[in-house]
Design an enzyme around this catalytic site. Sequence first.
Site, mmCIF file in Angstrom:
data_model
loop_
_atom_site.group_PDB
_atom_site.id
_atom_site.type_symbol
_atom_site.label_atom_id
_atom_site.label_comp_id
_atom_site.label_asym_id
_atom_site.label_seq_id
_atom_site.Cartn_x
_atom_site.Cartn_y
_atom_site.Cartn_z
ATOM 1 N N TYR A 165 -2.194 -0.362 10.008
ATOM 2 C CA TYR A 165 -2.394 -0.880 8.658
ATOM 3 C C TYR A 165 -1.149 -0.649 7.809
ATOM 4 C CZ TYR A 165 -3.984 -0.869 3.786
ATOM 5 O OH TYR A 165 -4.093 -1.084 2.436
ATOM 6 N N SER A 213 0.837 -1.197 0.000
ATOM 7 C CA SER A 213 0.000 0.000 0.000
ATOM 8 C C SER A 213 0.871 1.246 0.000
ATOM 9 C CB SER A 213 -0.907 0.030 1.240
ATOM 10 O OG SER A 213 -1.561 1.279 1.366
#
Length: 248
Positions: A155, A142
Amino acid sequence: MSRLDGKVALVTGGSRGIGEAVVRRFAELGARVAFSYRAQADKAQALIRDLEGKGAVVKAVAADVTDAAAVAALIGEVTQAFGHIDILVNNAGTFGARAIGEVDYAFYAEQFNVNVWGTLQVTQAALAAFPDSGGRIVNLSSQRAFSPKDRTGVYAASKAAVSTLTQALAIELGPRGITVNAVAPAVTRTDMTAAIPAEKRALLAASTPLRRLGEPDDIAAAIAFLASDDARWITGRTLLADGGITGA
């Protein structure tokens, strides 16, 4: 881009969002495609019907990537149907945002179990199905791994771990002719990001040099490149597919 005729691909989390776009792109390029899904069997079956109607060879298997027995069964079903695996896309993941002071163990464990352990566990199980000629593994990292803001620290850390794991796997699996890379999307228009307020989405688009958010097919195109023979000399890398927002 190189065709994928004759290749067998497995995409985890392939019934929606980026995963669905990857399944569609691989099928269009001639691969036989298996994909896993954790829920929403109706979406998985609708995707199967649509692609089979276009002449594609596709298989869906319900599997939780954090469950060892489910992963073993997934690989077993894929190899029984197609004989082997040439391409693995570890797309299944989860996203959560919390301020550091609000993080508890359950939240932390979910992010790391799905995003990191799920990626590793599926890779471990799939390796025995790769042919001696090698193959391709593409993981989903990500852009947040490079810019952990907006309460996405845990995350982001899990996705940074995916990028580091990608490097380690590339070194270990290189002698087998298996390349291992990752794609790191920024915010992409999927049902996972639909809850982001409209004003926040507009701000993100305005902050991106290309002045829009990513679409699932933007990311699928990058993944398809890394899965193709065109990327045969690329391994251990994380490709930022973020419209240029990182560092902008």
